[in-house]
Each structure stands twice: as structure tokens, then as C-alpha cells.
Design a protein around this motif. Sequence first.
Motif, PDB file in Angstrom:
ATOM      1  N   LEU A   6      41.835  51.710  33.687  1.00 46.47           N
ATOM      2  CA  LEU A   6      42.846  50.843  34.297  1.00 46.47           C
ATOM      3  C   LEU A   6      42.299  50.106  35.513  1.00 46.47           C
ATOM      4  O   LEU A   6      42.525  48.894  35.676  1.00 46.47           O
ATOM      5  CB  LEU A   6      44.067  51.676  34.687  1.00 46.47           C
ATOM      6  CG  LEU A   6      44.855  52.302  33.535  1.00 46.47           C
ATOM      7  CD1 LEU A   6      45.933  53.241  34.075  1.00 46.47           C
ATOM      8  CD2 LEU A   6      45.481  51.218  32.662  1.00 46.47           C
ATOM      9  N   LEU A   7      41.573  50.814  36.380  1.00 41.71           N
ATOM     10  CA  LEU A   7      41.058  50.188  37.596  1.00 41.71           C
ATOM     11  C   LEU A   7      40.086  49.061  37.281  1.00 41.71           C
ATOM     12  O   LEU A   7      40.047  48.040  37.979  1.00 41.71           O
ATOM     13  CB  LEU A   7      40.376  51.231  38.486  1.00 41.71           C
ATOM     14  CG  LEU A   7      41.285  52.269  39.155  1.00 41.71           C
ATOM     15  CD1 LEU A   7      40.445  53.249  39.964  1.00 41.71           C
ATOM     16  CD2 LEU A   7      42.320  51.591  40.050  1.00 41.71           C
ATOM     17  N   ALA A   8      39.282  49.231  36.238  1.00 43.78           N
ATOM     18  CA  ALA A   8      38.320  48.188  35.866  1.00 43.78           C
ATOM     19  C   ALA A   8      39.023  46.914  35.406  1.00 43.78           C
ATOM     20  O   ALA A   8      38.420  45.830  35.410  1.00 43.78           O
ATOM     21  CB  ALA A   8      37.391  48.688  34.768  1.00 43.78           C
ATOM     22  N   ARG A   9      40.285  47.032  35.056  1.00 43.26           N
ATOM     23  CA  ARG A   9      41.084  45.874  34.668  1.00 43.26           C
ATOM     24  C   ARG A   9      42.038  45.450  35.772  1.00 43.26           C
ATOM     25  O   ARG A   9      43.013  44.723  35.546  1.00 43.26           O
ATOM     26  CB  ARG A   9      41.858  46.199  33.384  1.00 43.26           C
ATOM     27  CG  ARG A   9      40.942  46.301  32.164  1.00 43.26           C
ATOM     28  CD  ARG A   9      41.549  47.081  31.045  1.00 43.26           C
ATOM     29  NE  ARG A   9      40.668  47.054  29.867  1.00 43.26           N
ATOM     30  CZ  ARG A   9      39.548  47.771  29.759  1.00 43.26           C
ATOM     31  NH1 ARG A   9      39.193  48.588  30.751  1.00 43.26           N
ATOM     32  NH2 ARG A   9      38.798  47.680  28.678  1.00 43.26           N
ATOM     33  N   ALA A  10      41.753  45.918  36.994  1.00 42.12           N
ATOM     34  CA  ALA A  10      42.536  45.553  38.188  1.00 42.12           C
ATOM     35  C   ALA A  10      43.981  46.017  38.091  1.00 42.12           C
ATOM     36  O   ALA A  10      44.883  45.390  38.651  1.00 42.12           O
ATOM     37  CB  ALA A  10      42.474  44.047  38.445  1.00 42.12           C
ATOM     38  N   HIS A  11      44.206  47.126  37.383  1.00 39.29           N
ATOM     39  CA  HIS A  11      45.559  47.647  37.219  1.00 39.29           C
ATOM     40  C   HIS A  11      45.732  48.870  38.111  1.00 39.29           C
ATOM     41  O   HIS A  11      45.137  49.913  37.876  1.00 39.29           O
ATOM     42  CB  HIS A  11      45.818  48.021  35.761  1.00 39.29           C
ATOM     43  CG  HIS A  11      47.256  48.350  35.490  1.00 39.29           C
ATOM     44  ND1 HIS A  11      48.183  47.402  35.129  1.00 39.29           N
ATOM     45  CD2 HIS A  11      47.925  49.519  35.547  1.00 39.29           C
ATOM     46  CE1 HIS A  11      49.360  47.970  34.964  1.00 39.29           C
ATOM     47  NE2 HIS A  11      49.238  49.254  35.217  1.00 39.29           N
ATOM     48  N   LEU A  38      36.430  41.218  40.918  1.00 42.71           N
ATOM     49  CA  LEU A  38      36.109  42.631  40.748  1.00 42.71           C
ATOM     50  C   LEU A  38      34.941  42.876  39.800  1.00 42.71           C
ATOM     51  O   LEU A  38      34.072  43.721  40.079  1.00 42.71           O
ATOM     52  CB  LEU A  38      37.361  43.351  40.235  1.00 42.71           C
ATOM     53  CG  LEU A  38      37.341  44.870  40.131  1.00 42.71           C
ATOM     54  CD1 LEU A  38      37.116  45.489  41.498  1.00 42.71           C
ATOM     55  CD2 LEU A  38      38.662  45.365  39.532  1.00 42.71           C
ATOM     56  N   HIS A  39      34.863  42.184  38.701  1.00 44.79           N
ATOM     57  CA  HIS A  39      33.918  42.522  37.643  1.00 44.79           C
ATOM     58  C   HIS A  39      32.438  42.416  38.024  1.00 44.79           C
ATOM     59  O   HIS A  39      31.632  43.214  37.534  1.00 44.79           O
ATOM     60  CB  HIS A  39      34.221  41.701  36.392  1.00 44.79           C
ATOM     61  CG  HIS A  39      35.385  42.235  35.633  1.00 44.79           C
ATOM     62  ND1 HIS A  39      35.818  41.714  34.432  1.00 44.79           N
ATOM     63  CD2 HIS A  39      36.228  43.284  35.899  1.00 44.79           C
ATOM     64  CE1 HIS A  39      36.865  42.402  33.998  1.00 44.79           C
ATOM     65  NE2 HIS A  39      37.135  43.347  34.881  1.00 44.79           N
ATOM     66  N   PRO A  40      32.009  41.502  38.880  1.00 39.26           N
ATOM     67  CA  PRO A  40      30.581  41.486  39.240  1.00 39.26           C
ATOM     68  C   PRO A  40      30.150  42.624  40.164  1.00 39.26           C
ATOM     69  O   PRO A  40      28.953  42.855  40.335  1.00 39.26           O
ATOM     70  CB  PRO A  40      30.418  40.137  39.957  1.00 39.26           C
ATOM     71  CG  PRO A  40      31.609  39.328  39.575  1.00 39.26           C
ATOM     72  CD  PRO A  40      32.710  40.324  39.390  1.00 39.26           C
ATOM     73  N   SER A  76      43.099  36.096  40.458  1.00 41.13           N
ATOM     74  CA  SER A  76      41.626  36.065  40.552  1.00 41.13           C
ATOM     75  C   SER A  76      41.029  37.468  40.640  1.00 41.13           C
ATOM     76  O   SER A  76      39.850  37.618  40.936  1.00 41.13           O
ATOM     77  CB  SER A  76      41.195  35.254  41.778  1.00 41.13           C
ATOM     78  OG  SER A  76      41.548  35.928  42.982  1.00 41.13           O
ATOM     79  N   GLU A  77      41.849  38.493  40.384  1.00 41.05           N
ATOM     80  CA  GLU A  77      41.407  39.874  40.617  1.00 41.05           C
ATOM     81  C   GLU A  77      40.166  40.237  39.805  1.00 41.05           C
ATOM     82  O   GLU A  77      39.181  40.731  40.356  1.00 41.05           O
ATOM     83  CB  GLU A  77      42.546  40.854  40.283  1.00 41.05           C
ATOM     84  CG  GLU A  77      43.724  40.796  41.250  1.00 41.05           C
ATOM     85  CD  GLU A  77      44.766  39.773  40.829  1.00 41.05           C
ATOM     86  OE1 GLU A  77      45.820  39.697  41.484  1.00 41.05           O
ATOM     87  OE2 GLU A  77      44.515  39.047  39.839  1.00 41.05           O
ATOM     88  N   THR A  78      40.211  40.033  38.506  1.00 42.05           N
ATOM     89  CA  THR A  78      39.069  40.446  37.685  1.00 42.05           C
ATOM     90  C   THR A  78      37.850  39.573  37.953  1.00 42.05           C
ATOM     91  O   THR A  78      36.716  40.049  37.871  1.00 42.05           O
ATOM     92  CB  THR A  78      39.426  40.406  36.186  1.00 42.05           C
ATOM     93  OG1 THR A  78      39.888  39.099  35.843  1.00 42.05           O
ATOM     94  CG2 THR A  78      40.495  41.434  35.862  1.00 42.05           C
TER      95      THR A  78
END
Length: 441
Positions: free
Chosen positions: A232-237, A180-182, A175-177
Motif C-alpha cells: 500500500l505504501l509503495a502506491r502512496a496509500h 515517491l517512486h524514484p 503527484s504522490e507516486t
Amino acid sequence: MTTRPRASILHLDLDAFFAAVEQRDKPSLRGRPVIVGGLGPRGVVSTASYEARRFGVRSAMPMSEARSRCPNAAFLGGRFGAYRAVSAVVMDELRRLSPLVEPLSLDEAFVDLGAGDDLDLSVSGVRAIGERLRDTIRTKTGITASVGAATSKTLAKIASEQAKPDGLVVIEPGSETEMLHPLPIRVLPGVGPATAARLARLGVKSVGDVAQVEESELVDLLGEASGRNLFLLARAHDERPVSSERASKSISVEDTFDRDITDPALLSALVTRMADKVTERLVRAGHSGRTVTLKARLHDFTTLSRSATLPGPTDDAREVSRLAVQLLKDVDASNGVRLLGVGISGLSDWVQDDLFTSGGDVREPGDDDGPDLDAAVHADRRWVPGMDVMHTEHGAGWVWGGGLGRVTVRFETSATPPGPVRTFAADDPQLSAISHISEAD
């Protein structure tokens, strides 16, 4: 995506730590705005209680602005003996869970639960671990903690921020993205005001917006390292491991300006502000340092570095600022400066007791509503508002204010009800400063 299949990285952050310890030990301040930091004319806020934050007071804010925003707060100097004692208890509890604990400061740490023995790392199991940890810390220290857990360090820290104050958030694997994305882009590490402003010009405001930008475009905008990291961080990596060997060799702050700056007064003011901020980070990490470094990138992208080393370690913002401004004088800024930075290295765990004191005039306290809001430090720096004292007749208490050769003390401890206030001569032989008072006292 991330490489961990389970939410096994935990991040713990003690809530409004310095101020919370003061409220714990001073019953008359519970539920009231409390601001801890430098009490002199150039002091900065280290920590503000949640009651003070409602007035817009925040860490690293000039103390003068904090007084203007929240004039009815209690303004106190730091008691690092008390803070270190609480921190030691908390870090011991974390190490009971796992040998892999990465302290970030006195009040914040990562834990790799995957390195612990026989821990249930299911989502419900991690949630139970977090709740037990919070309950134990509250019971043993009287301080509340916010805890986040996730599949990476970045997400665990974001989760603990979401949990504040006094809460727990576990981000379920997969459920990370979605979580994170909002969120606004400022939640990502390394995204400060300048980077956020650059991204805003692309219409990027949320983490999800960043995830829609090509890596090459982010690299062009922010540089190779920052652009790729943000991609990378924006993709939860985030593959960074929790490291118990973490040891900062330096602490620094820098900023890139939208337009080159040539005004010497403005440059000096910016360096002073950076020096205050980097010293505040130094203090929160429980360190002091010997070498102050100024970094400047000129209009033609030439990068200069100037350093000065003190004979001994310091945690005094005034001293760091003085050296940094002096180093700035060696930089020819006539054609413009596009980046400035201030750093401290040669770190030591030695910390002087009066980290926040910075002198200044004092006045007599007013009525019994709280510490004198203008009280700073007595001319001889003996009595600092908030410090623990002992009177041979009246017992234990803390400095409530002072001035004009007198000191006012409120006689109470964490184990007593709110106590009375009495005023003495500043040189009263029956009154002495002591180390922090525990409940056992």
C-alpha cells in the motif's frame, strides 16, 4: 491513491534539535561541529550538528566512533530543561493551527490542517502556512525547522526529510507516486536494513520497484502485515489519521538475521546495541520506562519473551543494557537465534536531568579552541560538559571541561558574544549548577 484530496497533513521536524539548541545558547560553538550524547565509554550519540554530520557522525552511533570521526567537535551532555522549553513553544504554535497535533518526540510532530479553522488548504495556501510557521519558530526559539505537507502522514514525513535542513516541501495532490517512486525503499516506514536486503534479492531498490511487485509476493517474503503495508505504501496509500490522543505504551527495536546466530558474545553485543538504540528513542520522546523486555525467536520459530521491572523509571542506556543482557542469559540460544528485540514499557514523562551522563575519566582541557574532547563527567557527576552554571563574580556560563579536581567554564550565553574561559576548583563555593539560561537571563 490516497483518500485526502488536499495536502492537509503537515509534518514538522526541528533541525539537529539538541545540537541546535546548544549552538544557540553557546555562541562560541556556532558554525562548529557539536555532538550531544553520552560522554562515558559506552555512550551513544543522540544528536549531531550538520557540521558534525559532514564527518559521518549520526544518531545512535557509539560516542567512541564519533570522537574518532570528528575529534575536533564539542562533545556535550544533554540539557533537557532547555530542550523541553523549546519543544513547548513549538507545540503551542502547532496547536494554534489545529487541535489535531500528534507529537512524535520533543522535536517532531504531525498536524492535521484540515481540523483547523478557516485555513486555506490550496497548495499555495499550505505553502504559506508552512513558511509562516517556520518563520515564527525561528523568531520565537532561534531554532530552524523543516516542514513537509502532503495528503498522508507517510508522504508528509518524507517531504520534511526532503526539505532538510531549514526548508519546506509540499507534495501536490496527484503527484504522490511521481515523487515517491524514484526514491530508495528505505524512505518507507518499516523498511530497515534487513527488509531492504531481502527486497534487494528480488532486484527491488526503489519505491517504484516495490510498486511493480505483486502483493502476494511481498506477503510471502515479509509476512502478512508487513507485506500488505509495504504494498500500500509503495502506491502512496496511507489512511492513518493524525491523532492528538497518541500515547506510546512502549518503545522497541528488533531485527531479524539472515542466518541463525549461536555465538553468545555476538548475541550479547547485538542486545547491547539494541538497548542503546531503544534508549535513544526513549530519550528523544522525552520519556523514561520501568520494564525492559527481551524478545527472541529461535531457530524453530519459537518466540520467547523475558521481562524485568525496575523499582523506578530509567532512561539510562547502561541500566537498560544490563537488564537486557541479563534476560538474554535465560534464553537457550545453543541451536540458534533468528530474531532479537529489546523493548521498554511502563513509560513515564519523568526524565532525570543527567540523561546522558555515564561517568568516566576526565582530563584537563587544552587550549582555548573548544571543549576538551575527552572530558566526560567528574567523578561525582557534578560537572557535565555543556551544563549551565553561575559564578557569583563572573556570571553565567557553561561547563567547558574538567578533571583532576578542577572545572573549566566558558562565560557566555545566547545573548552575549563568545566569552572567556576560566578554570576553578571543582568545589569552588562561588560556582553552582543552574537550570538552562534563557535569553532573558
